[in-house]
Motif scaffolding. Structure first.
Motif, PDB file in Angstrom:
ATOM      1  N   UNK B   1     -44.630  -6.738  24.672  1.00 13.36           N
ATOM      2  CA  UNK B   1     -45.276  -6.788  26.802  1.00 13.36           C
ATOM      3  C   UNK B   1     -46.080  -4.673  26.521  1.00 13.36           C
ATOM      4  N   UNK B   2     -47.103  -4.538  27.131  1.00  9.54           N
ATOM      5  CA  UNK B   2     -47.212  -3.057  27.098  1.00  9.54           C
ATOM      6  C   UNK B   2     -46.246  -2.475  27.878  1.00  9.54           C
ATOM      7  N   UNK B   3     -45.902  -2.724  28.609  1.00 10.22           N
ATOM      8  CA  UNK B   3     -44.552  -1.827  29.672  1.00 10.22           C
ATOM      9  C   UNK B   3     -43.057  -1.615  29.018  1.00 10.22           C
ATOM     10  N   UNK B   4     -42.830  -1.867  27.637  1.00  6.51           N
ATOM     11  CA  UNK B   4     -41.414  -2.315  27.482  1.00  6.51           C
ATOM     12  C   UNK B   4     -41.534  -1.056  27.275  1.00  6.51           C
ATOM     13  N   UNK B   5     -40.299  -0.777  27.385  1.00  5.62           N
ATOM     14  CA  UNK B   5     -39.385   0.761  27.168  1.00  5.62           C
ATOM     15  C   UNK B   5     -38.818   0.919  25.829  1.00  5.62           C
ATOM     16  N   UNK B   6     -37.303   0.005  26.016  1.00  2.62           N
ATOM     17  CA  UNK B   6     -36.573  -0.221  25.023  1.00  2.62           C
ATOM     18  C   UNK B   6     -35.758  -1.658  25.338  1.00  2.62           C
ATOM     19  N   UNK B   7     -35.740  -2.352  24.089  1.00  3.52           N
ATOM     20  CA  UNK B   7     -35.480  -3.669  23.760  1.00  3.52           C
ATOM     21  C   UNK B   7     -34.098  -3.836  23.284  1.00  3.52           C
ATOM     22  N   UNK B   8     -33.148  -4.248  23.460  1.00  3.65           N
ATOM     23  CA  UNK B   8     -31.720  -5.016  22.690  1.00  3.65           C
ATOM     24  C   UNK B   8     -31.988  -5.890  22.424  1.00  3.65           C
ATOM     25  N   UNK B   9     -31.742  -6.358  20.565  1.00  2.00           N
ATOM     26  CA  UNK B   9     -31.698  -7.697  20.609  1.00  2.00           C
ATOM     27  C   UNK B   9     -30.574  -7.858  19.698  1.00  2.00           C
ATOM     28  N   UNK B  10     -30.310  -8.715  20.670  1.00  2.00           N
ATOM     29  CA  UNK B  10     -28.283  -9.945  19.591  1.00  2.00           C
ATOM     30  C   UNK B  10     -27.878  -8.096  19.116  1.00  2.00           C
ATOM     31  N   UNK B  11     -27.979  -7.577  19.902  1.00  2.00           N
ATOM     32  CA  UNK B  11     -26.798  -6.602  20.018  1.00  2.00           C
ATOM     33  C   UNK B  11     -24.917  -6.809  19.411  1.00  2.00           C
ATOM     34  N   UNK B  12     -24.467  -7.047  18.497  1.00  2.00           N
ATOM     35  CA  UNK B  12     -22.676  -6.995  18.734  1.00  2.00           C
ATOM     36  C   UNK B  12     -22.228  -5.919  18.299  1.00  2.00           C
ATOM     37  N   UNK B  13     -21.542  -4.925  19.130  1.00  2.00           N
ATOM     38  CA  UNK B  13     -20.821  -4.520  18.635  1.00  2.00           C
ATOM     39  C   UNK B  13     -18.822  -4.106  18.634  1.00  2.00           C
ATOM     40  N   UNK B  14     -17.854  -3.796  17.480  1.00  2.00           N
ATOM     41  CA  UNK B  14     -17.065  -4.239  17.414  1.00  2.00           C
ATOM     42  C   UNK B  14     -16.722  -2.918  17.245  1.00  2.00           C
ATOM     43  N   UNK B  15     -15.452  -2.160  17.893  1.00  2.00           N
ATOM     44  CA  UNK B  15     -14.848  -1.337  17.559  1.00  2.00           C
ATOM     45  C   UNK B  15     -13.917  -1.475  16.651  1.00  2.00           C
ATOM     46  N   UNK B  16     -12.777  -0.952  15.746  1.00  2.00           N
ATOM     47  CA  UNK B  16     -11.783  -0.832  14.862  1.00  2.00           C
ATOM     48  C   UNK B  16     -11.058  -1.656  15.463  1.00  2.00           C
ATOM     49  N   UNK B  17     -10.650  -2.797  15.049  1.00  2.00           N
ATOM     50  CA  UNK B  17      -9.661  -3.580  14.820  1.00  2.00           C
ATOM     51  C   UNK B  17      -8.894  -3.889  16.387  1.00  2.00           C
TER      52      UNK B  17
END
Lengths: 300, 299
Positions: B1-17
Motif C-alpha cells: 500500500x502506498x500510504x503505509x507507514x509502519x507494519x508489524x507482522x506476527x510479532x511475539x515478545x516475551x520477557x525473561x521467564x
C-alpha cells in the motif's frame, strides 16, 4: 550563632595588640553579631545553591570566562604574601554576587557561614600554642599550662585565613552564578574525559529524580506512622533505602530505554552554547585580575 | 500500500521467564492516522510501543517501515527510532539534561546533525510546544504539564513521521489534558501519525478515529472507534468502560428510535448539534444554560 561566637574569639586573638582596644572591641562584637543577624535561618537546604544559580543575573555571562577568571584570581590569592589580597577578593566577590548577581545578602552570608565556621576553627588551631610559661601577646592559663597567642602566629593565621577566605569567595561566586549544566559544559570544553562528563550530566539529573523519589517514599512511610518511635524509625529508614535502591535500578533501565529510543549510541551529546563572550564582560574580568595583581604586588 | 507507514507482522515478545507480553501481533499504521491503543494495565501496551520503536527486539515476527523490512542492523534501528518517535509515560524517565535546551538537543545531536540545524530544530519544536524562552530553564523546576511538553518537544526535534505516546494523559490535570488534545490535533494536521495509548476512554473517543484493543498481549479488536465501543464483548474482555457520550447516545437511542440514524457525537462540542437534530430544536432555546449544564452533567 556558634559561628558568630567563633568569629569574636578568632578576630580577638588575631588582632590583639595590633590596634587600640577602643577599635578592636566593637570590631569583634560587630563582626560576630553580623553573621547571625544578617544570615537567614531555617532554610538550610543543600539544593538552595542550585536554585540561586538558576536565578542569578550573572548566569548569562559566559561560563568559560567566569571559570578562567576565578581560576586566575584564586592563583593570585593563594600566592599573595599579604592577607589584604584575600580580604579584597572576599569583599569584591560579595559585591559581585550580591549586587551583580542579584542574590540576597542574607542568603549569601547564610551559605558562607558553614565553610566559615570550619575556617575559623582552623584559624584558632593555628593561633593557639600550648606552652609552660606565658609568652606572646595574649595568654590564658588552663590546668597549669598557658594557651598563648604569639605575634608570629597572628601573622601566619591572618595570611592563611585571608587566602582561604578569598579563594572560598571566588568559588562561591562561580557556583552561585553558574548553573551546574553550564559548569559541566566548561569542563567538557577544557577536555575533561568524556566518561566523567557523561557521568556528571547524569548524576546531576538523577540527584533530583532520586531525591523526589526519596521524599515521596519517606512521606508515604511517615503517613503510616513509620517514624513513630526510634526503633520503628530505624527499621523504616532501612526499608526506605532498600526500596530506593531497587527503584533506582528499575528507573535506570527505563531511562536507558528512553535514551536509546532517541538514537543514543555512545556518549551523551548536547548542543552547548557557543559561549560568545561579551566584550564588556571580558574587559571587566581583565580589570578584576589586574586590580588583584596590582594589590598583591603592592603588599608583597 | 502506498500510504503505509509502519507494519508489524506476527510479532511475539516475551520477557525473561514470564508469560508472553505480545502474542502474534499484526497491525498496519497508515500515514496521517490517529489511533488509540486501549487496554488495561499489563495488557502489553508499553511493550507494544517499545517494539515499534526498536527498543525491544521481538523473538519472532517482522517490522516494515515504509514497506521495507527492518533487519536488526544498526542502520535500520536508527532509521526506525528516528521515524517512529516514542514519548514515555513519565517525563522524568525521558529527561536527562540540566536545561530544556540541552534536553531537546539530545535527539538531533544523536542524529549527527550540524549545529545550525540542531538550533533550528530546538527553536522549532519548543515553539510548537509553547515553550519559547525555556531554553535555559532547568527541567526539575518545571511543572508536570511543562515537563510533558518538554518530553514531546524532545521527540518533535527528531522530526519523526509518527509519534507513539504512552499514556500521555495519565499524570495531567484537566487543563493540561485539554492543552495536550489541542497540541495533538495540530501535530496530526501537520501530517504526523499519532498513536496514543490510554485508559481515558472519553479522551480516546474524542481524539481517535481508529482504536486498537489489546488484552493479555493480543490484539482483540482493531477497527473504527465507534464500532469498538459498540462491541460489548470486547469491552468486557479488555476491562474497558464506555465513554460517557457513548452511553448518553445509547440511552437516547432507546428512547428516540430515530436517533440511530444520526451520527453519534464524540466530543462535548458536537453534543449540542446532536441534541438539536434529535430534538428538532436548538437546545439553547429549549432550556436555560443552567438547565443545560445540569442535563449534561446528569448523564
Amino acid at each position: 550563632m556558634v559561628t558568630g561566637f567563633l568569629t569574636v574569639v578568632v578576630v580577638w586573638c588575631l588582632l590583639y595588640g595590633r590596634m587600640p582596644m577602643m577599635i578592636l572591641l566593637p570590631l569583634c562584637l560587630g563582626l560576630g553579631a553580623a553573621l547571625p543577624l544578617l544570615g537567614r535561618h531555617g532554610s538550610g537546604q543543600f539544593l538552595t545553591i542550585d536554585v540561586l544559580a538558576q536565578t542569578s543575573r550573572l548566569n548569562r555571562v559566559s561560563p568559560l570566562l567566569k571559570f578562567w577568571t576565578v581560576l586566575v584570581l584564586m592563583v593570585l590569592c593563594v600566592s599573595a604574601t599579604s592577607p589584604a589580597v584575600g580580604l579584597f577578593l572576599t569583599v569584591l566577590m560579595l559585591i559581585l554576587t550580591v549586587c551583580g548577581g542579584g542574590l540576597a545578602l542574607h542568603d549569601y552570608i547564610h551559605l558562607l557561614a558553614l565553610p566559615l565556621s570550619f575556617l575559623l576553627l582552623g584559624g584558632l588551631a593555628l593561633l593557639l600554642e600550648v606552652t609552660a610559661q606565658k609568652t606572646g601577646v595574649l595568654g590564658v592559663p588552663v590546668f597549669g599550662f598557658w594557651l598563648c597567642v604569639s605575634q608570629a602566629a597572628q601573622t601566619r593565621a591572618m595570611l592563611v585565613m585571608g587566602r582561604a577566605l578569598g579563594s572560598l569567595s571566588c568559588l562561591y561566586m562561580l557556583s552561585l552564578t553558574t548553573p551546574m549544566s553550564d559548569l559541566i559544559g566548561v569542563l567538557r570544553r577544557i577536555r575533561c574525559p568524556e566518561v566523567l562528563i557523561d557521568l556528571m550530566y547524569l548524576i546531576y539529573r538523577y540527584i533530583f529524580i532520586l531525591l523526589s523519589m526519596y521524599h515521596a517514599m519517606r512521606d508515604a512511610a511517615a503517613s503510616r506512622l513509620g517514624f513513630v518511635d526510634y526503633r520503628t524509625g530505624m527499621r523504616t529508614t532501612g526499608n526506605l533505602y532498600f526500596g530506593l535502591l531497587f527503584r533506582s535500578y528499575r528507573q535506570a533501565s527505563r531511562n536507558f530505554d528512553a535514551m536509546e529510543s532517541r538514537c543514543f549510541d555512545s556518549g551523551i551529546r548536547f548542543l552547548e552554547d557557543a559561549g560568545k563572550m561579551k566584550k564588556a564582560h571580558g574587559l571587566a574580568s581583565a580589570v578584576l585580575i589586574l586590580m588583584t595583581l596590582g594589590l598583591s604586588i603592592l603588599f608583597w | 500500500m502506498k500510504n503505509e507507514l509502519l507494519r508489524l507482522e506476527h510479532i511475539c515478545f516475551q520477557y525473561e521467564d514470564k508469560f508472553p507480553a505480545l502474542k502474534d501481533v499484526s497491525i498496519t499504521f497508515q500515514k496521517g492516522e490517529r489511533i488509540v491503543v486501549l487496554g488495561n494495565n499489563g495488557a502489553g501496551k508499553s511493550t507494544f510501543f517499545l517494539c515499534c520503536n526498536g527498543i525491544l527486539r521481538p523473538q519472532s515476527g517482522a517490522i516494515f517501515l515504509h514497506g521495507q523490512k527492518m533487519s536488526g542492523s544498526k542502520e535500520d534501528i536508527r532509521k526506525l527510532r528516528q521515524t517512529v518517535g516514542l514519548v514515555f509515560q513519565e517525563p522524568d524517565t525521558q529527561i536527562i539534561a540540566g536545561t530544556v535546551g540541552n534536553e531537546v538537543s539530545f535527539g538531533p545531536m544523536n542524529l549527527g546533525l550540524d549545529r545550525k540545524e540542531v538550533e533550528l530544530r530546538i527553536s522549532m519544536s519548543l515553539a510548537r510546544m509553547n515553550l519559547e524562552g525555556y531554553e535555559s530553564r532547568a527541567p526539575h523546576y518545571l511543572s508536570g504539564g511543562e515537563k510533558k511538553r518538554v518530553s514531546i518537544a524532545d521527540i518533535l526535534a527528531m522530526e519523526p513521521d509518527m509519534i507513539l505516546l504512552d499514556e500521555p494523559t495519565a499524570s495531567l490535570d484537566p487543563e493540561n489534558v485539554a492543552l495536550l488534545e489541542r497540541t495533538l490535533e495540530e501535530l496530526n494536521e501537520a501530517g504526523i501519525t499519532l498513536v496514543v495509548s490510554t485508559h481515558d476512554v472519553d479522551f480516546a473517543y474524542g481524539f481517535a478515529r481508529r482504536a486498537v484493543v489489546l488484552s493479555q498481549g493480543e490484539i482483540i479488536r482493531d477497527s473504527d472507534i465507534e464500532e469498538v465501543f459498540r462491541d460489548d464483548e470486547v469491552l468486557e474482555k479488555a476491562g474497558l468502560k464506555k465513554p460517557l457520550l457513548c452511553k448518553v447516545a445509547e440511552v437516547l437511542e432507546t428512547h428516540f428510535p430515530e436517533a440511530g440514524d444520526i451520527k453519534r457525537p464524540r466530543r462535548m462540542e458536537a453534543f449540542s448539534d446532536y441534541a438539536k437534530r434529535l430534538l428538532g430544536q436548538d437546545p439553547k432555546q429549549a432550556c436555560s444554560p443552567q438547565e443545560k449544564r445540569t442535563a449534561e452533567e446528569g448523564f
